[in-house]
Design an enzyme around this catalytic site. Sequence first.
Site, PDB file in Angstrom:
ATOM      1  CG  HIS A 137      -1.979   0.988   1.446  1.00 48.25           C
ATOM      2  ND1 HIS A 137      -1.703   2.155   1.673  1.00 48.25           N
ATOM      3  CD2 HIS A 137      -3.269   0.936   1.176  1.00 48.25           C
ATOM      4  CE1 HIS A 137      -2.752   2.921   1.755  1.00 48.25           C
ATOM      5  NE2 HIS A 137      -4.010   2.169   1.398  1.00 48.25           N
ATOM      6  CG  ASP A 214       0.094  -2.353   5.979  1.00 48.29           C
ATOM      7  OD1 ASP A 214      -0.026  -1.531   4.895  1.00 48.29           O
ATOM      8  OD2 ASP A 214      -0.846  -2.302   6.859  1.00 48.29           O
ATOM      9  CD  GLN A 217      -8.405  -5.911   4.276  1.00 46.87           C
ATOM     10  OE1 GLN A 217      -8.514  -4.650   4.312  1.00 46.87           O
ATOM     11  NE2 GLN A 217      -9.462  -6.640   4.303  1.00 46.87           N
ATOM     12  CE  LYS A 240      -8.426  -1.851   6.073  1.00 44.99           C
ATOM     13  NZ  LYS A 240      -7.818  -1.872   4.714  1.00 44.99           N
ATOM     14  CB  CYS A 379      -3.547   3.396  -1.612  1.00 43.60           C
ATOM     15  SG  CYS A 379      -4.643   4.605  -1.334  1.00 43.60           S
TER      16      CYS A 379
HETATM   17  C1  LIG Z   1      -3.331  -2.722   3.533  1.00 43.62           C
HETATM   18  C2  LIG Z   1      -3.260  -1.347   3.916  1.00 43.62           C
HETATM   19  N1  LIG Z   1      -2.382  -0.638   4.447  1.00 43.62           N
HETATM   20  C3  LIG Z   1      -2.286   0.642   4.869  1.00 43.62           C
HETATM   21  C4  LIG Z   1      -3.545   1.264   4.690  1.00 43.62           C
HETATM   22  C5  LIG Z   1      -3.811   2.845   5.185  1.00 43.62           C
HETATM   23  O1  LIG Z   1      -4.513   2.704   6.271  1.00 43.62           O
HETATM   24  P1  LIG Z   1      -5.265   4.263   6.614  1.00 43.62           P
HETATM   25  O2  LIG Z   1      -3.668   4.869   7.208  1.00 43.62           O
HETATM   26  O3  LIG Z   1      -6.239   3.901   7.739  1.00 43.62           O
HETATM   27  O4  LIG Z   1      -5.622   5.032   5.547  1.00 43.62           O
HETATM   28  C6  LIG Z   1      -4.683   0.570   4.150  1.00 43.62           C
HETATM   29  C7  LIG Z   1      -6.076   1.198   3.956  1.00 43.62           C
HETATM   30  N2  LIG Z   1      -6.740   0.793   2.840  1.00 43.62           N
HETATM   31  C8  LIG Z   1      -7.693   1.217   2.067  1.00 43.62           C
HETATM   32  C9  LIG Z   1      -8.215   2.700   2.599  1.00 43.62           C
HETATM   33  O5  LIG Z   1      -9.249   2.973   1.480  1.00 43.62           O
HETATM   34  N3  LIG Z   1      -9.157   2.070   0.594  1.00 43.62           N
HETATM   35  C10 LIG Z   1      -8.291   0.915   1.081  1.00 43.62           C
HETATM   36  O6  LIG Z   1      -7.963  -0.021   0.225  1.00 43.62           O
HETATM   37  C11 LIG Z   1      -4.682  -0.797   3.701  1.00 43.62           C
HETATM   38  O7  LIG Z   1      -5.520  -1.447   3.418  1.00 43.62           O
END
Ligand SMILES: Cc1ncc(COP(=O)(O)O)c(CNc2co[nH]c2=O)c1O
Length: 421
Positions: A137, A214, A217, A240, A379
């Site tokens: 990501h 990371d 997910q 999430k 992303c």
């Molecule tokens: C695997 C992964 N890493 C990092 C992030 C970043 O998380 P955040 O800092 O809370 O935004 C996301 C968020 N994924 C997604 C956010 O919107 N669509 C997505 O797939 C993710 O799915």
Amino acid sequence: SYPVDVDAIRADFPILQRKVGGDISTPGEHDDDDTPLVYLDNAATSHTPEQVVDAIVDYYHGYNSNVHRGIHHLSQEASVAYENAHDRVAEFIGASGGREEVVFTKNTTESMNLVAYAWGLDELGPGDSVVMTEMEHHASLVTWQQIAKKTGAEVRYIRVDDDGRLDMEHAKELIDDSTKMVSVVHVSNTLGTVNPVSELADMAHEVGAYAFVDGAQSVPTRPVDVEDIDADFFAFSGHKMCGPTGIGALYGKRDILEEMQPYLYGGEMIRSVTYEDSTWEDLPWKFEAGTPPIAQGVGFAAAVDYLDDIGMENVQAHEELLAEYAYDRLGEFDDIEMYGPPGDDRGGLVAFNLDSVHAHDLSSILNEQGVAIRAGDHCTQPLHDKLGVAASTRASFYIYNTREEVDKLVDAIDTARELFA
Ligand SMILES: Cc1ncc(COP(=O)(O)O)c(CNc2co[nH]c2=O)c1O
């Protein structure tokens, strides 16, 4: 039947009863909405159960105050709640060091940046390498890429093979004596691939490198034990996993966090300040500058309680059941290309494209039928370049989704197919 009590869970999420399709310029007014919602965008963010909303409302109604032990009663109550939330999150991921190993951040992205700035800027230099995967990501990929540019270090990417799995022979080549950090996604938010993070952590440690996972997910969707994996750092987001937005966590091994210098300065993170210099608070407060996300922390702990009550093994089983069902249903059509491993070997999401229909057009047509999925690069732009597609549509499932909602996705795609025929 399902591994979780879907009906009871759905009752905790009033938003799932929503109808959509009306004027979006008046958020919160729904009188012209008439299309039942089918929410399949959980990898972007999950919904928030009443139990979490109530915990946040109770905080604002009952003991809202700034933290870190003000003298008055409210501040002491709020401090205890906020500090205990760190312990609760630590317990959820198997961090035996408790609150000292869990820093609350804004989100996974900030957690990644905290380590990149507070450790990477000091420790990386020319001749060093940071090893990631091609499926990272942007939260990690762009962060380490830019820190490497600032420090003269090199970034390397472990190849993803044609069925969306990591090429572990390539990993062995890339992780060598120059490697100082191996930063890998646990479950890909685009491919659904579940990476062997424990094996990758071992490979990092064999060359004296740190392992950063990371978990954005994975923590929401399966049991995670950071000490079993032996990760040095682990990042994830509250939004999430049934929690509020604006809060995430960075797990770090206590002795590593102890050695790291803060990179955000100000109140609450100091112990003493003179005009000449300052000293820092104990962990984790050293890394939490300024007034923290107190209500969000309370909500995060309530979200952990909610998921724990369901049981993360059951959450994982439910997601995997829906992912396999969706993979099989979408696989019935020759004009649908899916990305990632087979349906029985992935996390709870499926990214795909419908021949001759751009992902954005498809998601618009699905939206008109009440089906909420994500279109774009999720992303993971370099991964989409590698796949040879500008964008994909992604359905991602969680504890309140059903097979019937997957069927509605398939029917909505059929409508789009006819429209573009
Ligand atoms: C695997 C992964 N890493 C990092 C992030 C970043 O998380 P955040 O800092 O809370 O935004 C996301 C968020 N994924 C997604 C956010 O919107 N669509 C997505 O797939 C993710 O799915």
